[in-house]
Motif scaffolding. Structure first.
Motif, PDB file in Angstrom:
ATOM      1  N   ARG A 113     -22.855  29.610 -14.986  1.00 16.21           N
ATOM      2  CA  ARG A 113     -24.271  29.421 -14.672  1.00 16.21           C
ATOM      3  C   ARG A 113     -24.899  30.803 -14.657  1.00 16.21           C
ATOM      4  O   ARG A 113     -24.252  31.795 -14.319  1.00 16.21           O
ATOM      5  CB  ARG A 113     -24.455  28.779 -13.296  1.00 16.21           C
ATOM      6  CG  ARG A 113     -23.923  27.373 -13.148  1.00 16.21           C
ATOM      7  CD  ARG A 113     -24.108  26.900 -11.715  1.00 16.21           C
ATOM      8  NE  ARG A 113     -25.503  26.965 -11.316  1.00 16.21           N
ATOM      9  CZ  ARG A 113     -25.916  26.983 -10.054  1.00 16.21           C
ATOM     10  NH1 ARG A 113     -25.043  26.974  -9.067  1.00 16.21           N
ATOM     11  NH2 ARG A 113     -27.203  27.045  -9.767  1.00 16.21           N
ATOM     12  N   ASN A 114     -26.183  30.870 -15.007  1.00 22.49           N
ATOM     13  CA  ASN A 114     -26.904  32.135 -14.855  1.00 22.49           C
ATOM     14  C   ASN A 114     -28.399  31.868 -14.764  1.00 22.49           C
ATOM     15  O   ASN A 114     -28.854  30.737 -14.966  1.00 22.49           O
ATOM     16  CB  ASN A 114     -26.578  33.120 -15.988  1.00 22.49           C
ATOM     17  CG  ASN A 114     -26.919  32.568 -17.355  1.00 22.49           C
ATOM     18  OD1 ASN A 114     -27.954  31.941 -17.549  1.00 22.49           O
ATOM     19  ND2 ASN A 114     -26.037  32.796 -18.321  1.00 22.49           N
ATOM     20  N   ASP A 115     -29.152  32.915 -14.450  1.00 22.69           N
ATOM     21  CA  ASP A 115     -30.584  32.742 -14.222  1.00 22.69           C
ATOM     22  C   ASP A 115     -31.365  32.508 -15.501  1.00 22.69           C
ATOM     23  O   ASP A 115     -32.552  32.186 -15.459  1.00 22.69           O
ATOM     24  CB  ASP A 115     -31.152  33.956 -13.476  1.00 22.69           C
ATOM     25  CG  ASP A 115     -30.744  35.265 -14.116  1.00 22.69           C
ATOM     26  OD1 ASP A 115     -31.073  35.494 -15.295  1.00 22.69           O
ATOM     27  OD2 ASP A 115     -30.066  36.058 -13.441  1.00 22.69           O
ATOM     28  N   VAL A 116     -30.728  32.663 -16.665  1.00 22.13           N
ATOM     29  CA  VAL A 116     -31.400  32.371 -17.937  1.00 22.13           C
ATOM     30  C   VAL A 116     -31.528  30.864 -18.130  1.00 22.13           C
ATOM     31  O   VAL A 116     -32.559  30.358 -18.552  1.00 22.13           O
ATOM     32  CB  VAL A 116     -30.638  33.013 -19.116  1.00 22.13           C
ATOM     33  CG1 VAL A 116     -31.273  32.601 -20.440  1.00 22.13           C
ATOM     34  CG2 VAL A 116     -30.613  34.522 -18.974  1.00 22.13           C
ATOM     35  N   PHE A 117     -30.456  30.144 -17.789  1.00 22.88           N
ATOM     36  CA  PHE A 117     -30.442  28.697 -18.016  1.00 22.88           C
ATOM     37  C   PHE A 117     -30.877  27.900 -16.787  1.00 22.88           C
ATOM     38  O   PHE A 117     -31.302  26.751 -16.917  1.00 22.88           O
ATOM     39  CB  PHE A 117     -29.036  28.245 -18.439  1.00 22.88           C
ATOM     40  CG  PHE A 117     -28.601  28.791 -19.760  1.00 22.88           C
ATOM     41  CD1 PHE A 117     -29.094  28.274 -20.945  1.00 22.88           C
ATOM     42  CD2 PHE A 117     -27.713  29.846 -19.827  1.00 22.88           C
ATOM     43  CE1 PHE A 117     -28.704  28.785 -22.166  1.00 22.88           C
ATOM     44  CE2 PHE A 117     -27.310  30.362 -21.038  1.00 22.88           C
ATOM     45  CZ  PHE A 117     -27.805  29.833 -22.213  1.00 22.88           C
ATOM     46  N   ASP A 118     -30.735  28.470 -15.599  1.00 30.73           N
ATOM     47  CA  ASP A 118     -31.097  27.744 -14.387  1.00 30.73           C
ATOM     48  C   ASP A 118     -32.598  27.841 -14.116  1.00 30.73           C
ATOM     49  O   ASP A 118     -33.216  28.878 -14.362  1.00 30.73           O
ATOM     50  CB  ASP A 118     -30.358  28.315 -13.173  1.00 30.73           C
ATOM     51  CG  ASP A 118     -28.951  27.758 -13.076  1.00 30.73           C
ATOM     52  OD1 ASP A 118     -28.425  27.332 -14.121  1.00 30.73           O
ATOM     53  OD2 ASP A 118     -28.392  27.757 -11.979  1.00 30.73           O
ATOM     54  N   ALA A 119     -33.158  26.766 -13.603  1.00 35.34           N
ATOM     55  CA  ALA A 119     -34.542  26.805 -13.144  1.00 35.34           C
ATOM     56  C   ALA A 119     -34.622  27.577 -11.836  1.00 35.34           C
ATOM     57  O   ALA A 119     -33.615  27.796 -11.157  1.00 35.34           O
ATOM     58  CB  ALA A 119     -35.079  25.388 -12.955  1.00 35.34           C
TER      59      ALA A 119
END
Length: 564
Positions: free
Chosen positions: A277-283
């Protein structure tokens, strides 16, 4: 004395610390149709009858483990009954034969604690003729009173888990709920920085649960949390008892979590994976309400590993092993907001731009010309300059820090199963866990001057600082089958847990540097900076309740002798 003419006597003792281990043998004496409570093994039992419903004594019943080809045989008694106790979880074939009847076979899967029933109705004919029947799961478990739920190997493998923490599966069973967010087993306290092990069963405290792995005690003794955590890839199934516990469970008012680990079979099987998971794909997190944080807070979470199992010597020796790495870098969803001295007060503290420490005293209480205590001045020098406008004209809430939490962990399990012969079975297992965590500071470290590198700290109950949680466990099991009616099962286990949570300034004798004297930093465990509170400003110094060190050793030996 239980119904069914059962006489049971069982002993178990667990010793904490490095004292001399004590061996207590447990005897379970069973007569026909008796029941035995089991944590990680199962029984298959049943009755053999003919086409009229009359019992068939002296019939030969053969049990075969379809994964490892282990075989057991039993002979039905005068009432046509048989039992195979202390079976490993798995998939089995059971067949019954008697002179003048066709051989009848069926396949059956058993879970931990099962009293699985496989009845046979033989038809007249030649024993060389085999009839396969389809086994069914009974609607009511009539051979055990334990209230339990089982998370099967398929569910363990398929259910989505953020962080692949098997405790999240336990929280889903009837009667269980997640534990409190700040509980001792939550992972948010210095006592244990690992991912949460918190759950409550029937309203009981989250520290009152009992954990076992393959029948081996798996409890941390200081705060009542879990010992080691096997990798999800290495778990065959999880059984959760919530009431009417089996005799082996005991010692708890909460739930009993029984983990059964995977073993190798005659077929090679394995897995390879990575989850991220990362902040690019997570809302943006719904609970990130601060306007100071623009966009998504930083997030990088990677979880990767694999497993492999199979035969070393077909039908004889088997292995299974797994590895998992976890890497987490996560910014706070809501940053720390602190009150620090204004720019003018900062100048006074450091004696720059015409400021003097005495001016700070005058501003604080109106008394001029009094010197500032040198220890207090050293504390005040740790404050950073404001970095936001703040409120009340910049006097309050004028410093914001968006710290980053890191957590890295390594987990691996290894298990060897060996069949000396049909009557002597052995397995050994080792589980290793290591978790290193850093919880960010509310106020930063000083970058210049004599106290460069010293953390101002702030938030004495944030438990900021580094922590290392190390746990490992050995488990051994030996089963000897004297006869189909007499089985001996011996277990031995050793668990060591070392939880160390340290403050930000751990290892540096800052109190001594500040002028308190060596009596404050009298050894390594007392190093760091004593926390203090200052009116109108954020706390300074290291957090409360740290350093904290818990070293826990558990030795266990137990035996079960079953006579049917």
């Amino acid at each position: 004395m239980e119904k069914g003419n059962r006489v049971a006597k069982r002993g178990k003792e667990i010793l904490q610390g490095l004292g001399r281990p004590v061996l207590l043998m447990a005897l379970l004496v069973l007569f026909t149709s008796a029941a035995i409570g089991q944590l990680t093994t199962a029984d298959i039992l049943g009755t053999v009858t003919d086409q009229t419903g009359a019992t068939v004594p002296n019939a030969t019943v053969t049990l075969t483990n379809l994964g490892t080809n282990d075989k057991r045989t039993a002979t039905t008694d005068a009432s046509g009954s048989y039992i195979f106790p202390l079976l490993l979880v798995g998939h089995y074939s059971v067949s019954a034969m008697a002179t003048g009847f066709q051989t009848t076979a069926q396949e059956i899967s058993v879970e931990a604690g099962d009293r699985a029933r496989a009845d046979f109705h033989l038809q007249p004919g030649a024993t060389s003729t085999t009839v396969n029947v389809q086994s069914t799961t009974p609607l009511l478990q009539a051979d055990s009173s334990t209230v339990s739920s089982t998370v099967t190997s398929q569910a363990v493998a398929d259910l989505p888990l953020n962080g692949r923490n098997f405790v999240n599966l336990v929280q889903l069973v009837p009667g269980a709920n997640p534990g409190p967010g700040n509980g001792l087993t939550s992972g948010q306290r210095p006592d244990d920085r690992r991912p949460t092990a918190g759950f409550s069963v029937n309203g009981q405290d989250d520290t009152l649960n009992n954990y076992t792995i393959d029948g081996i005690d798996n409890n941390e003794r200081i705060i009542g949390t879990i010992g080691v955590r096997p990798n999800i890839e290495g778990i065959q199934e999880i059984s959760i008892e919530t009431n009417e516990y089996a005799p082996e469970a005991g010692r708890t008012a909460g739930g009993v979590v029984n983990i059964v680990t995977k073993s190798g079979t005659n077929q090679f099987h394995g897995s390879l994976y990575e989850y991220f998971r990362n902040d690019v794909f997570d809302a943006r997190n719904y609970y990130t309400t601060s306007s100071v944080v623009a966009g998504n807070p930083e997030l990088r979470q990677n979880q990767f590993g694999g497993s492999l199992g199979g035969p070393i010597w077909k039908n004889k020796t088997f292995f299974f092993g797994d590895y998992e790495g976890f890497r987490l870098v996560q910014a706070l969803n809501n940053p720390y907001i602190s009150t620090v001295p204004t720019v003018a007060q900062y100048d006074d503290i450091h004696g720059i731009n015409g400021g003097t420490p005495e001016a700070l005293v005058a501003a604080g209480n109106g008394t001029k010309g009094l010197p500032v205590n040198p220890i207090m001045l050293n504390y005040l020098s740790l404050f950073p300059l404001p970095n936001v406008a703040g409120t009340n004209g910049g006097v309050t809430n004028n410093y914001v820090s968006d710290g980053v939490k890191t957590q890295f962990s390594t987990t691996f399990d290894g298990r060897i199963d060996h069949r000396f012969n049909d009557n002597n079975l052995f397995y050994g297992r080792y589980t290793y866990n290591k978790v290193t965590t850093f919880t960010p500071a509310q106020l930063p470290a000083v970058t210049t001057g004599p106290f460069a590198g010293v953390y101002a700290g702030g938030g004495r109950y944030n438990f900021s600082g580094a922590a290392t949680d190390f746990a490992n466990q050995f488990g051994f099991n030996f089963t000897h089958i004297f006869s189909p009616n007499l089985v001996l099962d011996l277990k031995a286990g050793y668990t060591r847990i070392n939880n160390l949570s340290t403050p930000l300034n751990y290892g540096r004798n800052v109190d001594t540097e500040f002028g308190f004297g060596s009596n404050m930093n009298f050894n390594q465990q007392a190093s760091g900076l004593t926390p203090i509170g200052i009116n109108n400003f954020e706390d300074l110094g290291d957090g409360a309740y740290v350093p904290l060190n818990d070293i826990d050793n558990t030795f266990q030996y137990l035996g079960i002798l079953i006579w049917t």
